[in-house]
Design a protein around this motif. Sequence first.
Motif, PDB file in Angstrom:
ATOM      1  N   LEU A 189       0.806  -1.226   0.000  1.00  0.00           N
ATOM      2  CA  LEU A 189       0.000   0.000   0.000  1.00  0.00           C
ATOM      3  C   LEU A 189       0.838   1.275   0.000  1.00  0.00           C
ATOM      4  N   PRO A 190       1.898   1.380   0.821  1.00  0.00           N
ATOM      5  CA  PRO A 190       2.680   2.630   0.786  1.00  0.00           C
ATOM      6  C   PRO A 190       3.429   2.848  -0.518  1.00  0.00           C
ATOM      7  N   ARG A 191       3.662   1.795  -1.299  1.00  0.00           N
ATOM      8  CA  ARG A 191       4.335   1.935  -2.591  1.00  0.00           C
ATOM      9  C   ARG A 191       3.339   2.258  -3.708  1.00  0.00           C
ATOM     10  N   GLU A 201     -10.818   5.853   3.588  1.00  0.00           N
ATOM     11  CA  GLU A 201     -11.682   5.006   2.764  1.00  0.00           C
ATOM     12  C   GLU A 201     -11.034   4.688   1.414  1.00  0.00           C
ATOM     13  N   ALA A 202     -10.239   5.606   0.877  1.00  0.00           N
ATOM     14  CA  ALA A 202      -9.503   5.316  -0.359  1.00  0.00           C
ATOM     15  C   ALA A 202      -8.439   4.264  -0.100  1.00  0.00           C
ATOM     16  N   LEU A 203      -7.756   4.356   1.057  1.00  0.00           N
ATOM     17  CA  LEU A 203      -6.741   3.358   1.401  1.00  0.00           C
ATOM     18  C   LEU A 203      -7.370   1.984   1.602  1.00  0.00           C
ATOM     19  N   LYS A 204      -8.540   1.949   2.215  1.00  0.00           N
ATOM     20  CA  LYS A 204      -9.229   0.661   2.395  1.00  0.00           C
ATOM     21  C   LYS A 204      -9.617   0.064   1.041  1.00  0.00           C
ATOM     22  N   ALA A 205     -10.108   0.914   0.132  1.00  0.00           N
ATOM     23  CA  ALA A 205     -10.457   0.418  -1.204  1.00  0.00           C
ATOM     24  C   ALA A 205      -9.227  -0.172  -1.882  1.00  0.00           C
ATOM     25  N   GLN A 206      -8.091   0.522  -1.782  1.00  0.00           N
ATOM     26  CA  GLN A 206      -6.858   0.006  -2.377  1.00  0.00           C
ATOM     27  C   GLN A 206      -6.424  -1.288  -1.716  1.00  0.00           C
ATOM     28  N   ALA A 207      -6.613  -1.415  -0.412  1.00  0.00           N
ATOM     29  CA  ALA A 207      -6.243  -2.652   0.287  1.00  0.00           C
ATOM     30  C   ALA A 207      -7.036  -3.838  -0.239  1.00  0.00           C
ATOM     31  N   VAL A 208      -8.326  -3.663  -0.432  1.00  0.00           N
ATOM     32  CA  VAL A 208      -9.158  -4.757  -0.932  1.00  0.00           C
ATOM     33  C   VAL A 208      -8.785  -5.081  -2.380  1.00  0.00           C
ATOM     34  N   VAL A 209      -8.524  -4.044  -3.170  1.00  0.00           N
ATOM     35  CA  VAL A 209      -8.125  -4.260  -4.565  1.00  0.00           C
ATOM     36  C   VAL A 209      -6.795  -5.002  -4.625  1.00  0.00           C
ATOM     37  N   GLN A 237       2.531  -5.826  -8.485  1.00  0.00           N
ATOM     38  CA  GLN A 237       2.340  -4.648  -7.646  1.00  0.00           C
ATOM     39  C   GLN A 237       3.679  -4.304  -7.013  1.00  0.00           C
ATOM     40  N   LEU A 238       3.903  -3.024  -6.780  1.00  0.00           N
ATOM     41  CA  LEU A 238       5.123  -2.611  -6.093  1.00  0.00           C
ATOM     42  C   LEU A 238       5.076  -3.112  -4.651  1.00  0.00           C
ATOM     43  N   TYR A 239       6.195  -3.674  -4.199  1.00  0.00           N
ATOM     44  CA  TYR A 239       6.263  -4.265  -2.858  1.00  0.00           C
ATOM     45  C   TYR A 239       7.617  -3.939  -2.263  1.00  0.00           C
ATOM     46  N   GLY A 240       7.618  -3.332  -1.073  1.00  0.00           N
ATOM     47  CA  GLY A 240       8.869  -2.901  -0.466  1.00  0.00           C
ATOM     48  C   GLY A 240       9.216  -3.557   0.842  1.00  0.00           C
ATOM     49  N   GLY A 241       8.416  -4.562   1.285  1.00  0.00           N
ATOM     50  CA  GLY A 241       8.724  -5.227   2.537  1.00  0.00           C
ATOM     51  C   GLY A 241       8.464  -4.353   3.750  1.00  0.00           C
ATOM     52  N   MET A 242       9.162  -4.682   4.862  1.00  0.00           N
ATOM     53  CA  MET A 242       8.899  -4.009   6.128  1.00  0.00           C
ATOM     54  C   MET A 242       9.324  -2.548   6.139  1.00  0.00           C
ATOM     55  N   ASP A 243      10.366  -2.205   5.377  1.00  0.00           N
ATOM     56  CA  ASP A 243      10.956  -0.874   5.496  1.00  0.00           C
ATOM     57  C   ASP A 243      10.075   0.238   4.948  1.00  0.00           C
ATOM     58  N   VAL A 244       9.014  -0.087   4.216  1.00  0.00           N
ATOM     59  CA  VAL A 244       8.129   0.955   3.691  1.00  0.00           C
ATOM     60  C   VAL A 244       6.812   1.027   4.470  1.00  0.00           C
ATOM     61  N   GLU A 245       6.640   0.183   5.468  1.00  0.00           N
ATOM     62  CA  GLU A 245       5.357   0.112   6.176  1.00  0.00           C
ATOM     63  C   GLU A 245       5.031   1.437   6.870  1.00  0.00           C
ATOM     64  N   GLU A 246       3.739   1.770   6.878  1.00  0.00           N
ATOM     65  CA  GLU A 246       3.234   2.986   7.506  1.00  0.00           C
ATOM     66  C   GLU A 246       1.990   2.644   8.318  1.00  0.00           C
ATOM     67  N   ALA A 249      -1.313   2.511   6.343  1.00  0.00           N
ATOM     68  CA  ALA A 249      -1.481   1.323   5.507  1.00  0.00           C
ATOM     69  C   ALA A 249      -1.821   0.108   6.360  1.00  0.00           C
ATOM     70  N   ASP A 250      -1.157  -0.028   7.502  1.00  0.00           N
ATOM     71  CA  ASP A 250      -1.466  -1.136   8.407  1.00  0.00           C
ATOM     72  C   ASP A 250      -2.931  -1.099   8.832  1.00  0.00           C
ATOM     73  N   ALA A 251      -3.420   0.103   9.135  1.00  0.00           N
ATOM     74  CA  ALA A 251      -4.813   0.245   9.568  1.00  0.00           C
ATOM     75  C   ALA A 251      -5.782  -0.145   8.464  1.00  0.00           C
ATOM     76  N   ALA A 252      -5.476   0.225   7.228  1.00  0.00           N
ATOM     77  CA  ALA A 252      -6.349  -0.121   6.100  1.00  0.00           C
ATOM     78  C   ALA A 252      -6.379  -1.624   5.873  1.00  0.00           C
ATOM     79  N   ALA A 253      -5.213  -2.278   5.971  1.00  0.00           N
ATOM     80  CA  ALA A 253      -5.171  -3.731   5.813  1.00  0.00           C
ATOM     81  C   ALA A 253      -5.949  -4.423   6.922  1.00  0.00           C
ATOM     82  N   LEU A 254      -5.783  -3.942   8.147  1.00  0.00           N
ATOM     83  CA  LEU A 254      -6.458  -4.571   9.281  1.00  0.00           C
ATOM     84  C   LEU A 254      -7.967  -4.355   9.224  1.00  0.00           C
TER      85      LEU A 254
END
Length: 507
Positions: A189-191, A201-209, A237-246, A249-254
């Motif tokens: 998500l952060p990438r 709500e936009a972040l949640k939509a992206q998480a589901v997508v 999809q762009l993926y950066g592992g743990m070092d890009v986590e925010e 984004a964690d809240a949207a995934a959860l």
Amino acid sequence: MKVRVGKRRTDRRLVAALGALALGFLAVAGVPAPRARAESPRAPAAPGDVAPAGSLGGPAVRVGIGRALLGAELRGTGGLVVLDPSGREIARAGPGQPVRFRAEPVPGAVGPPGGPAVAVRVEPPDGGAHLLPGPVRAVPAGTGASDGGAIVYEGRRYRGEAEVLPSAAGGRLSVVNVVGVEDYLRGVLPREMPVRSFPPEALKAQAVVSRTFALKAREEARFRAEGFDVTADTSSQLYGGMDVEEPEADAAALATRGQVILYQGRLIAALFHAQSGGHTEDNEVVFTGGRPLPYLRGVPDFDQDAPRYRWEVVVDAGRLGAALRDGYQVDVGEILGVEPAGTRGSGGRWSHWRVWGTRGSAQVTGSQMRWALGLPSNPRELTVERTAPGTPARGYAAAERLIVLGAAGALREASAGGLVLAGAAEAAASGPSGTAERYAAVPEGGFVALGGGGEVPVTLRAAGGGYGHGVGLSQWGARALALAGKTYVEIIQYYFTGVEVAAYGGP
């Protein structure tokens, strides 16, 4: 003189292992089948300090973080435990210590097209080596580490565990991060979206997508021959592992944990892009050759505040000719004109363009035109200009010869007695005797003439809107809808026609 017995033993073991591999399971294909639809990463039956690094879990996704490699190096922030294909521990490394992996050719074994069969040579930090068919698992150890224990590859930390295995790219290895899809999203998500400035709500939509995209990719197994489900770049999809986590984004995934997009009970192809320029597009117009999908229909977008809502680019026509030759093996000579072809989608993009040149004509897709010209998205309009901006039109003396573009791409040669009409319904050139030679209709805006005294400067003017392919979810449109009070489910159902958001019921 000292006798290095330990090294000689290691060499004998490697030779024996190579022989066994050559006669055994690598003798036919050279590449073991990757594990399909694995469950969430879990610790092996090993000492108590071995544990996967991850907190949200979910179905496991295999992410290709290293492709077609001759060698790789893995570390663990709290240490690393290396397991053979049966789950037996073969090596252990302390915090930050490297374990090296190399592609080792197997003599006499038949590999995939393009290279020899290989085994995985494992070199622990304490010396010695092991030769294995793969996949070789690397599991983080030391739950006391500040990050809970993570895999480190190429300077990036990753949750879950890693596997190293022979790749379909002959003689090479893949490095795969095996991670629960929920933790995978934390690195996606952060990438893919500005998580600090876009509404929840936009972040949640992206998480589901993004969750749906990954699980659909696992189902389709496009990268199975390389041992993974998705790549870490724009091929997936762009993926950066743990070092890009925010935290956002964690809240949207959860908040959306386990939710996916279904059409008639099946996972959809959950495509997304940054912005569409006012209207998203029908999938078959952009991804030509595919069948129309009922849930990927173009809809009006709300991305007027996006930075590239409208754009216009002027390039030299020679750039298009060179790009088509080098990238797509299409050679029409010097570019004379361009006109729309194929189907125009609901979003205004053309599926194909016809390019005319001194050696004939060819049809290219809208996406090929985009990449050939380096455009932000597929063009909605393309026009040819006879002269570069600010350059006066050029005339020709009667003794010069012209190449005139006529109907169906026909090229005619005539003597010139002045100027040749450009962009008109009919082109004419007067010969020395004053007689006029007329040719069939010229595509509007697509007529260019070449003279014996040199080439007329030609430029292409491309116009369009948005950034990306324009199919599916528009991220800037999702932002606008979220600011207008729409929920993530309403946003998803707007951009994907006739779908439902439901809990994932697969493996």
